[in-house]
Design an enzyme around this catalytic site. Sequence first.
Site, PDB file in Angstrom:
ATOM      1  N   ALA A  13      42.676  84.346  -2.230  1.00 47.59           N
ATOM      2  CA  ALA A  13      42.691  85.596  -2.973  1.00 47.59           C
ATOM      3  C   ALA A  13      41.704  86.563  -2.505  1.00 47.59           C
ATOM      4  CB  ALA A  13      42.296  85.306  -4.383  1.00 47.59           C
ATOM      5  N   ASN A  94      40.877  81.815   4.731  1.00 42.72           N
ATOM      6  CA  ASN A  94      39.840  82.275   5.946  1.00 42.72           C
ATOM      7  C   ASN A  94      40.058  81.381   7.055  1.00 42.72           C
ATOM      8  OD1 ASN A  94      38.763  80.748   3.412  1.00 42.72           O
ATOM      9  ND2 ASN A  94      36.969  80.840   4.607  1.00 42.72           N
ATOM     10  N   THR A 135      45.602  84.748  10.252  1.00 45.64           N
ATOM     11  CA  THR A 135      45.498  84.985  11.775  1.00 45.64           C
ATOM     12  C   THR A 135      45.203  83.737  12.269  1.00 45.64           C
ATOM     13  OG1 THR A 135      44.702  87.117  11.417  1.00 45.64           O
ATOM     14  CG2 THR A 135      44.640  85.930  13.638  1.00 45.64           C
ATOM     15  N   LEU A 173      47.030  94.797   8.286  1.00 40.11           N
ATOM     16  CA  LEU A 173      46.276  95.935   7.473  1.00 40.11           C
ATOM     17  C   LEU A 173      44.884  96.088   7.876  1.00 40.11           C
ATOM     18  CD1 LEU A 173      44.046  94.524   5.176  1.00 40.11           C
ATOM     19  CD2 LEU A 173      46.017  94.000   4.069  1.00 40.11           C
ATOM     20  N   ALA A 229      47.076  92.095  19.401  1.00 36.24           N
ATOM     21  CA  ALA A 229      47.030  93.458  18.782  1.00 36.24           C
ATOM     22  C   ALA A 229      45.216  93.704  18.633  1.00 36.24           C
ATOM     23  CB  ALA A 229      47.675  93.587  17.441  1.00 36.24           C
ATOM     24  N   LEU A 233      42.780  96.581  20.271  1.00 33.17           N
ATOM     25  CA  LEU A 233      42.059  97.585  19.290  1.00 33.17           C
ATOM     26  C   LEU A 233      40.533  97.517  19.764  1.00 33.17           C
ATOM     27  CD1 LEU A 233      43.975  97.312  15.971  1.00 33.17           C
ATOM     28  CD2 LEU A 233      44.035  99.165  17.663  1.00 33.17           C
ATOM     29  N   CYS A 282      37.346  90.151  11.847  1.00 33.69           N
ATOM     30  CA  CYS A 282      38.374  89.749  12.621  1.00 33.69           C
ATOM     31  C   CYS A 282      38.150  89.845  14.012  1.00 33.69           C
ATOM     32  CB  CYS A 282      39.532  90.219  12.128  1.00 33.69           C
ATOM     33  SG  CYS A 282      40.136  89.564  10.447  1.00 33.69           S
TER      34      CYS A 282
HETATM   35  P1  NAD Z   1      38.459  85.967   2.777  1.00 33.65           P
HETATM   36  O1  NAD Z   1      37.530  85.029   3.108  1.00 33.65           O
HETATM   37  O2  NAD Z   1      38.405  87.388   2.066  1.00 33.65           O
HETATM   38  O3  NAD Z   1      39.624  85.054   1.914  1.00 33.65           O
HETATM   39  C1  NAD Z   1      40.025  83.888   1.907  1.00 33.65           C
HETATM   40  C2  NAD Z   1      40.008  83.217   0.881  1.00 33.65           C
HETATM   41  O4  NAD Z   1      40.640  81.810   0.756  1.00 33.65           O
HETATM   42  C3  NAD Z   1      38.786  83.092   0.083  1.00 33.65           C
HETATM   43  O5  NAD Z   1      38.497  83.567  -1.289  1.00 33.65           O
HETATM   44  C4  NAD Z   1      38.682  81.341  -0.116  1.00 33.65           C
HETATM   45  O6  NAD Z   1      37.951  80.711  -1.426  1.00 33.65           O
HETATM   46  C5  NAD Z   1      40.340  80.961  -0.268  1.00 33.65           C
HETATM   47  N1  NAD Z   1      40.341  79.586   0.246  1.00 33.65           N
HETATM   48  C6  NAD Z   1      39.973  78.751   1.288  1.00 33.65           C
HETATM   49  N2  NAD Z   1      40.577  77.603   1.341  1.00 33.65           N
HETATM   50  C7  NAD Z   1      41.488  77.668   0.301  1.00 33.65           C
HETATM   51  C8  NAD Z   1      42.127  76.519  -0.027  1.00 33.65           C
HETATM   52  N3  NAD Z   1      42.327  75.405   0.295  1.00 33.65           N
HETATM   53  N4  NAD Z   1      42.442  76.651  -1.457  1.00 33.65           N
HETATM   54  C9  NAD Z   1      42.627  77.779  -2.223  1.00 33.65           C
HETATM   55  N5  NAD Z   1      42.025  78.793  -1.504  1.00 33.65           N
HETATM   56  C10 NAD Z   1      41.370  78.647  -0.457  1.00 33.65           C
HETATM   57  O7  NAD Z   1      39.583  86.116   4.051  1.00 33.65           O
HETATM   58  P2  NAD Z   1      40.158  87.175   4.467  1.00 33.65           P
HETATM   59  O8  NAD Z   1      39.661  88.465   4.983  1.00 33.65           O
HETATM   60  O9  NAD Z   1      41.314  87.629   3.256  1.00 33.65           O
HETATM   61  O10 NAD Z   1      41.315  86.762   5.801  1.00 33.65           O
HETATM   62  C11 NAD Z   1      42.197  85.664   5.570  1.00 33.65           C
HETATM   63  C12 NAD Z   1      43.005  85.643   6.868  1.00 33.65           C
HETATM   64  O11 NAD Z   1      43.646  87.067   6.998  1.00 33.65           O
HETATM   65  C13 NAD Z   1      41.928  85.421   8.154  1.00 33.65           C
HETATM   66  O12 NAD Z   1      42.769  84.467   8.804  1.00 33.65           O
HETATM   67  C14 NAD Z   1      42.115  86.603   8.611  1.00 33.65           C
HETATM   68  O13 NAD Z   1      41.686  86.593  10.142  1.00 33.65           O
HETATM   69  C15 NAD Z   1      43.334  87.245   8.503  1.00 33.65           C
HETATM   70  N6  NAD Z   1      43.244  88.584   8.427  1.00 33.65           N
HETATM   71  C16 NAD Z   1      42.299  89.520   7.710  1.00 33.65           C
HETATM   72  C17 NAD Z   1      42.323  90.869   7.711  1.00 33.65           C
HETATM   73  C18 NAD Z   1      41.228  91.542   6.886  1.00 33.65           C
HETATM   74  O14 NAD Z   1      41.234  92.532   7.095  1.00 33.65           O
HETATM   75  N7  NAD Z   1      40.229  90.778   6.285  1.00 33.65           N
HETATM   76  C19 NAD Z   1      43.423  91.423   8.050  1.00 33.65           C
HETATM   77  C20 NAD Z   1      44.423  90.850   8.665  1.00 33.65           C
HETATM   78  C21 NAD Z   1      44.322  89.458   8.944  1.00 33.65           C
HETATM   79  C1  UGA Z   2      41.417  95.426  12.284  1.00 34.97           C
HETATM   80  C2  UGA Z   2      42.882  96.133  12.495  1.00 34.97           C
HETATM   81  O1  UGA Z   2      42.687  97.336  12.625  1.00 34.97           O
HETATM   82  C3  UGA Z   2      43.883  95.602  11.830  1.00 34.97           C
HETATM   83  O2  UGA Z   2      45.198  95.857  12.262  1.00 34.97           O
HETATM   84  C4  UGA Z   2      43.954  93.938  11.520  1.00 34.97           C
HETATM   85  O3  UGA Z   2      44.779  93.593  10.634  1.00 34.97           O
HETATM   86  C5  UGA Z   2      42.379  93.556  10.913  1.00 34.97           C
HETATM   87  O4  UGA Z   2      41.451  94.099  11.992  1.00 34.97           O
HETATM   88  C6  UGA Z   2      42.153  92.207  10.890  1.00 34.97           C
HETATM   89  O5  UGA Z   2      43.030  91.507  11.511  1.00 34.97           O
HETATM   90  O6  UGA Z   2      41.411  91.786  10.239  1.00 34.97           O
HETATM   91  P1  UGA Z   2      39.677  96.381  10.354  1.00 34.97           P
HETATM   92  O7  UGA Z   2      38.675  95.337  11.011  1.00 34.97           O
HETATM   93  O8  UGA Z   2      39.790  96.229   8.613  1.00 34.97           O
HETATM   94  O9  UGA Z   2      40.930  96.057  10.895  1.00 34.97           O
HETATM   95  O10 UGA Z   2      38.998  97.556  10.716  1.00 34.97           O
HETATM   96  P2  UGA Z   2      39.183  98.809  12.107  1.00 34.97           P
HETATM   97  O11 UGA Z   2      39.566 100.247  11.396  1.00 34.97           O
HETATM   98  O12 UGA Z   2      40.210  98.104  12.959  1.00 34.97           O
HETATM   99  O13 UGA Z   2      37.752  98.732  12.553  1.00 34.97           O
HETATM  100  C7  UGA Z   2      37.300  97.706  13.111  1.00 34.97           C
HETATM  101  C8  UGA Z   2      35.816  98.013  13.742  1.00 34.97           C
HETATM  102  O14 UGA Z   2      35.992  99.075  14.814  1.00 34.97           O
HETATM  103  C9  UGA Z   2      35.107  98.931  12.797  1.00 34.97           C
HETATM  104  O15 UGA Z   2      33.785  98.522  12.622  1.00 34.97           O
HETATM  105  C10 UGA Z   2      34.966 100.328  13.069  1.00 34.97           C
HETATM  106  O16 UGA Z   2      34.053 101.458  12.724  1.00 34.97           O
HETATM  107  C11 UGA Z   2      35.229 100.195  14.660  1.00 34.97           C
HETATM  108  N1  UGA Z   2      35.941 101.407  15.249  1.00 34.97           N
HETATM  109  C12 UGA Z   2      37.424 101.453  15.018  1.00 34.97           C
HETATM  110  C13 UGA Z   2      35.388 102.252  15.918  1.00 34.97           C
HETATM  111  O17 UGA Z   2      34.014 102.003  16.140  1.00 34.97           O
HETATM  112  N2  UGA Z   2      35.995 103.253  16.390  1.00 34.97           N
HETATM  113  C14 UGA Z   2      37.218 103.399  16.432  1.00 34.97           C
HETATM  114  O18 UGA Z   2      37.500 104.431  16.946  1.00 34.97           O
HETATM  115  C15 UGA Z   2      37.928 102.641  15.543  1.00 34.97           C
END
Ligand code: NAD
Ligand code: UGA
Length: 480
Positions: A13, A94, A135, A173, A229, A233, A282
């Site tokens: 969550a 995570n 991821t 996202l 991707a 970026l 990430c």
């Molecule tokens: P997060 O740390 O915010 O959330 C992960 C959650 O999973 C935690 O609340 C944790 O308690 C729970 N968890 C872990 N092991 C568990 C288990 N065995 N059973 C139940 N719950 C469990 O992480 P996040 O930012 O949501 O990222 C999750 C994944 O998505 C990562 O692989 C990340 O790379 C990817 N991702 C993140 C973003 C982002 O913007 N944060 C964007 C795209 C992809």
């Molecule tokens: C990034 C990607 O944009 C998402 O597509 C991806 O899903 C996500 O990682 C992930 O896998 O977690 P996010 O990390 O939320 O998203 O934020 P971004 O908007 O990509 O910014 C990342 C970092 O780069 C920030 O610190 C931002 O300030 C910096 N940034 C971004 C710059 O310094 N310059 C820019 O022009 C854009």
Amino acid sequence: MYSDILNICCIGAGYVGGPTMSVIAYKCPNISVNVVDVNKERIQLWNSSNLDELPIYEPGLKEIIKECRDRNLTFSTKIQERISLADMIFISVNTPTKTKGIGAGQASDLKWVEACAREVATHARGHTIVVEKSTLPVKTAEVIKKILESSISINKTKEKSKSFDVLSNPEFLAEGSAIKDLIDPDRVLIGGENKDAISALNNIYNKWVPQEKILHTNIWSSELAKLTANAFLAQRVSSINSIGALCEATGADIREVSRAIGSDSRIGSKFLDSGPGFGGSCFKKDILNLVYLSKFFGLNEVANFWESVVTLNNWHQHRISTLIIKKLFGTVTGKKISILGFAFKANTNDTRESAAINICKDLLNEGAILEIHDPKVDIKQISKDLNIEVNNKILEFKENYPTYFEGNWCKINNLDDAFDFSDAIVILTEWDEYSKINWQKASYKMRKPCWLFDARSIIKPEILMNTNINLWRIGDGSTI
Ligand code: NAD
Ligand code: UGA
């Protein structure tokens, strides 16, 4: 076997699981969407009646939660029960960089993903489609499949009907725009082998995403595309920051260079803003994962290429703190510096890998006194990130003049309190409210000579014209 999906369980969550499932529940009212997590406190916050207490701040999220929670969206710790009822299970936990053992510092730690696969293997019933939302390194689906299949052979006699498909459906996202990105994505990527399983997931997204935006690939391409991707970026951010440093040395202006190159449609204008260095949970993790994979396959030149993106980012963050120290006559010991913004970008309360952490630590190490402001990040989080307890008594007045306690920080909640006796203001997050500051008033309160270090390019030099504030902007050769 592949009838319509009516019951979804999402394990995790977090920043991805919470918003992603909220949007699926919002767009598919006939599907029961159940998010589970081991973290009880996080679940409690998701269930809070005060929607300002949700564990994640995302514009538009609380409105969706208000509509869907208790209709077809639940948050709970009932992991086994929700798994057993689900037709489709998203793994959204995570996957941080390993801190010890083989691949430490680069490879992703998959222990949470593996734990989920084992839970699903044990508690799933009937046919279940398991979707990788986290991821993951290429070939993780193979590990998940092996764990799931082993449960089928163990329980062969008892539960003949248990079966699984594994799909990869990485999330793109960005934080701060998560709801917008989920409702109107550039694309949705589904990787898998079984066409029926792909179609079952496709049909969910297709309730609101046009079919031409839903891409189908093989499972390995999907896993690798997500890492690639993020690497592309992040590479743009490091590229522009490297040129920003060159602008400062040559008299060029990074905003002008960005505009000039971004107008080329082959380059495009996005991700060309020079800043304090990329943060977020990430970019660094996913590039290091790519580096590890490349090395694993003996592709050292490929690994070195991508690793340099992270090296440049680290160098760039320390470059900013060094520059602040230099401008303040080579020492910040006992000087008060106001830090505006601690989140890794605006519109999120996430501080993971935020540039502010390294920059603040450098300044504190040099004996600065920091007053930190951020509209969404709480004091506990800052304390955890800096690994230094907050000290609310950062100064005492001696003969009406303040004496500061070196190397300490405190949080300020009211921006108006940020400027009293400050030697410098450092903008690290591009929160909208920072571009509306009355600099004349601020300048009056600051100790002279005073500086504004704008690492986000949100302050136009002409706004400071009638003040005593010296301005440094990232990548601005004219202010050097
Ligand atoms: P997060 O740390 O915010 O959330 C992960 C959650 O999973 C935690 O609340 C944790 O308690 C729970 N968890 C872990 N092991 C568990 C288990 N065995 N059973 C139940 N719950 C469990 O992480 P996040 O930012 O949501 O990222 C999750 C994944 O998505 C990562 O692989 C990340 O790379 C990817 N991702 C993140 C973003 C982002 O913007 N944060 C964007 C795209 C992809
Ligand atoms: C990034 C990607 O944009 C998402 O597509 C991806 O899903 C996500 O990682 C992930 O896998 O977690 P996010 O990390 O939320 O998203 O934020 P971004 O908007 O990509 O910014 C990342 C970092 O780069 C920030 O610190 C931002 O300030 C910096 N940034 C971004 C710059 O310094 N310059 C820019 O022009 C854009």
